[in-house]
Design an enzyme around this catalytic site. Structure first.
Site, PDB file in Angstrom:
ATOM      1  CG  ASP A 174      -0.049  -0.196   2.466  1.00  0.00           C
ATOM      2  OD1 ASP A 174       0.960   0.126   2.195  1.00  0.00           O
ATOM      3  OD2 ASP A 174      -0.867   0.171   3.868  1.00  0.00           O
TER       4      ASP A 174
ATOM      5  CE1 TYR B 146      -1.467  -5.279   4.804  1.00  0.00           C
ATOM      6  CE2 TYR B 146      -2.467  -3.741   3.570  1.00  0.00           C
ATOM      7  CZ  TYR B 146      -1.671  -4.073   4.548  1.00  0.00           C
ATOM      8  OH  TYR B 146      -0.676  -2.836   5.505  1.00  0.00           O
TER       9      TYR B 146
END
Length: 335
Positions: free
Chosen positions: A65, A307
């Protein structure tokens, strides 16, 4: 045999430092970064440089991310010189710096990430730097302004108050919590009536029925647990209407005059992003956000979910086999 240093999930926190000045100046003065205290005491940067000094390649396995990309560049900033000094005279500097992209910790996801290494995304990292700098400038400036203008009001509630802190991210979230608290505190329970009606069929069985259009829409009980439902089945705030329906039902002999059949396709549920995960966990299981994220992180590191800190609702088809994970549950004795 070439040496590799792989950075997996390591966070080198860099603290931006601003001197104590007038709050207006915080929007124009330069921002500098320094190593966070705990990392400095543990000599994290020194250890990374030492490892990089014996390596020909740097492989960054940080979270996939924007924040993970930013941490990857923080690691790169303190190790790149050592990595490249081991290969003097080469013209492929960035080819020795590798970024792994993965959304799940499963054998296939890790293997695919290792086969498809990319270069670190400098633009994505800079976007996080920009957001952090804005948060810092606005937060510090507003904290000083609020403390200067409103500290006397805060001390009426708590004389020991020394500061009124403002966070650009936390303050809106606090507002949502306060609004919800006021809704809960202001809620007034109200009685309603629900009719459970069933009929005996010619073959000796029973069939449950629901009423349709028997009470005024303004008296219908809304089903707040199901956003797709307009109202709770056969429930009304109007006691007389409910009793009238019950009386009619008791005195009726029903005749089936027509049967209509229809097919309905139900789409599979979307994956949960972080906000949806917290909402479902709170409502369905009564879990706190901190407790829920701790469980989610454990499931993620065990390879059961992708995730959990994500804004997407789509599974990576190449990195996470959702059907395989579900098959493990389908025959589990607890279910």
């Amino acid at each position: 045999m070439q040496g590799w240093i792989s950075i997996v999930g390591l966070d080198i926190s860099l603290t931006a430092c601003l001197p104590n000045r007038n709050f207006r100046e915080y929007f124009t003065m330069p921002v500098t970064k320094q190593e966070e205290g705990t990392s400095s005491k543990l000599r994290v940067v020194d250890h990374l440089k030492a490892l990089a000094g014996d390596s020909n390649h740097l492989c960054l396995w940080l979270d996939c991310d924007a924040e993970g990309e930013n941490i990857a560049h923080e690691v790169l900033a303190v190790t790149r010189r050592a990595i490249l000094s081991n290969n003097p005279g080469t013209d492929d500097d960035m080819r020795r710096i590798h970024r792994a992209k993965f959304s799940a910790i499963t054998p296939k996801a890790i293997q695919d990430a290792f086969r498809t290494m990319e270069e670190p995304d400098a633009a994505l990292s800079r976007s996080v730097d920009a957001r952090q700098e804005l948060d810092l400038r606005i937060g510090v400036a507003m904290t000083r302004l609020l403390t200067w203008r409103c500290i006397h009001l805060a001390r009426r509630a708590n004389p020991a108050t020394r500061m009124i802190s403002y966070g650009p991210c936390q303050t809106p979230a606090l507002s949502f919590c306060i609004d919800r608290m006021r809704e809960i505190e202001g809620f007034t329970p109200k009685e309603y009536w629900k009719l459970n009606c069933s009929v005996k069929t010619a073959n000796g069985g029973t069939q449950s029925l629901k009423w349709l259009g028997c009470v005024d829409e303004t008296d219908t009980v809304l089903d707040t647990r199901n956003k797709s439902s307009k109202g709770e089945d056969s429930a009304t705030f109007n006691e007389k209407a409910a009793r009238d329906v019950m009386t009619i039902a008791k005195q009726s002999n029903l005749v089936v005059t027509d049967v209509t059949r229809s097919e309905e396709s139900i789409s599979p549920p979307l994956g949960l992003n972080t906000v949806s995960l917290l909402e479902v966990g709170s409502k369905a299981m009564g879990m706190s956000p901190k407790g829920l994220m701790k469980v989610a992180e454990t499931l993620y590191s065990s390879g059961f979910i992708s995730y959990p800190r994500t804004e997407t609702t789509r599974y990576d088809p190449n990195g996470f086999d959702a059907k395989s994970a579900l098959r493990q549950h389908s025959s589990h004795p607890d279910w």
